[in-house]
Design a protein around this motif. Structure first.
Motif, PDB file in Angstrom:
ATOM      1  N   SER A 230     -33.348  16.361 -29.306  1.00 35.38           N
ATOM      2  CA  SER A 230     -32.689  16.668 -28.042  1.00 35.38           C
ATOM      3  C   SER A 230     -33.202  17.994 -27.487  1.00 35.38           C
ATOM      4  CB  SER A 230     -31.173  16.750 -28.238  1.00 35.38           C
ATOM      5  OG  SER A 230     -30.848  17.861 -29.053  1.00 35.38           O
TER       6      SER A 230
ATOM      7  N   ASN B 163     -31.413  13.554 -24.241  1.00 32.66           N
ATOM      8  CA  ASN B 163     -30.238  14.426 -24.213  1.00 32.66           C
ATOM      9  C   ASN B 163     -29.439  14.294 -25.521  1.00 32.66           C
ATOM     10  OD1 ASN B 163     -28.355  12.298 -24.012  1.00 32.66           O
ATOM     11  ND2 ASN B 163     -27.589  12.939 -22.022  1.00 32.66           N
ATOM     12  N   ARG B 164     -28.410  15.088 -25.667  1.00 32.05           N
ATOM     13  CA  ARG B 164     -27.677  15.178 -26.949  1.00 32.05           C
ATOM     14  C   ARG B 164     -26.922  13.918 -27.319  1.00 32.05           C
ATOM     15  NH1 ARG B 164     -22.168  17.035 -25.978  1.00 32.05           N
ATOM     16  NH2 ARG B 164     -21.946  17.426 -23.757  1.00 32.05           N
ATOM     17  N   GLN B 165     -26.813  12.989 -26.380  1.00 31.98           N
ATOM     18  CA  GLN B 165     -26.135  11.724 -26.660  1.00 31.98           C
ATOM     19  C   GLN B 165     -27.116  10.564 -26.816  1.00 31.98           C
ATOM     20  OE1 GLN B 165     -24.029  12.196 -23.097  1.00 31.98           O
ATOM     21  NE2 GLN B 165     -22.221  13.113 -24.042  1.00 31.98           N
TER      22      GLN B 165
ATOM     23  N   LEU C 128     -29.358   9.667 -24.512  1.00 29.52           N
ATOM     24  CA  LEU C 128     -29.656   9.051 -23.223  1.00 29.52           C
ATOM     25  C   LEU C 128     -31.035   9.479 -22.732  1.00 29.52           C
ATOM     26  CD1 LEU C 128     -26.245   9.513 -21.382  1.00 29.52           C
ATOM     27  CD2 LEU C 128     -27.280   7.346 -22.080  1.00 29.52           C
TER      28      LEU C 128
ATOM     29  N   GLN D 272     -30.219   3.984 -23.463  1.00 30.58           N
ATOM     30  CA  GLN D 272     -29.447   4.638 -24.525  1.00 30.58           C
ATOM     31  C   GLN D 272     -30.063   4.273 -25.874  1.00 30.58           C
ATOM     32  OE1 GLN D 272     -26.157   6.449 -24.523  1.00 30.58           O
ATOM     33  NE2 GLN D 272     -26.923   6.830 -26.568  1.00 30.58           N
TER      34      GLN D 272
ATOM     35  N   LYS E 274     -28.305   8.564 -34.362  1.00 26.35           N
ATOM     36  CA  LYS E 274     -28.124   9.408 -35.554  1.00 26.35           C
ATOM     37  C   LYS E 274     -29.204   9.155 -36.598  1.00 26.35           C
ATOM     38  CE  LYS E 274     -23.190  10.242 -35.166  1.00 26.35           C
ATOM     39  NZ  LYS E 274     -21.874  10.075 -35.774  1.00 26.35           N
TER      40      LYS E 274
END
Length: 110
Positions: free
Chosen positions: A24, A62-64, A66, A93, A98
């Motif tokens: 990220s 990004n951190r999610q 995406l 996505q 993880k």
């Protein structure tokens, strides 16, 4: 890395992301000791097309998980590049975020 500008530091880290893994903007910023500069990492990735040697900017999300920078690649290219490396991407996505997340603060020893 003290004599190198910020974008070049970002590129040095991004070049180390293994195929099939992602990181990220914030993870790169944290590794560089500038935790609050995720947005600047994003700006660096926007300009990465001019970097020499090349940077695999498609591996920075990004951190999610995406694909927020996908429009810089045009069409579905960012997702296609990640899929070609075995990353499961559905609707921009990363599904197994993880599992494929590469944290430079853990992977790279200062």
């Amino acid at each position: 890395m003290d004599d190198i500008n910020f974008f070049d530091k970002v590129y040095q880290v991004a070049r180390l992301i293994p195929k099939g893994r992602v990181t990220s903007y914030g993870a790169i910023a944290a590794y560089l000791g500038t935790k609050g500069s995720s947005r600047m990492v994003g700006y660096a990735m926007q300009a990465a097309g001019r970097a020499d040697p090349p940077v695999s900017a498609h591996r920075v999300v990004n951190r999610q998980g995406l694909l927020t920078a996908k429009f810089h690649f045009g069409g579905d290219l960012m997702a296609q590049l990640l899929r070609s490396e075995g990353v499961n991407v559905i609707d921009d996505q990363i599904q197994n975020f993880k599992e494929v997340f590469w944290d430079p603060t853990i992977e790279l020893q200062l």
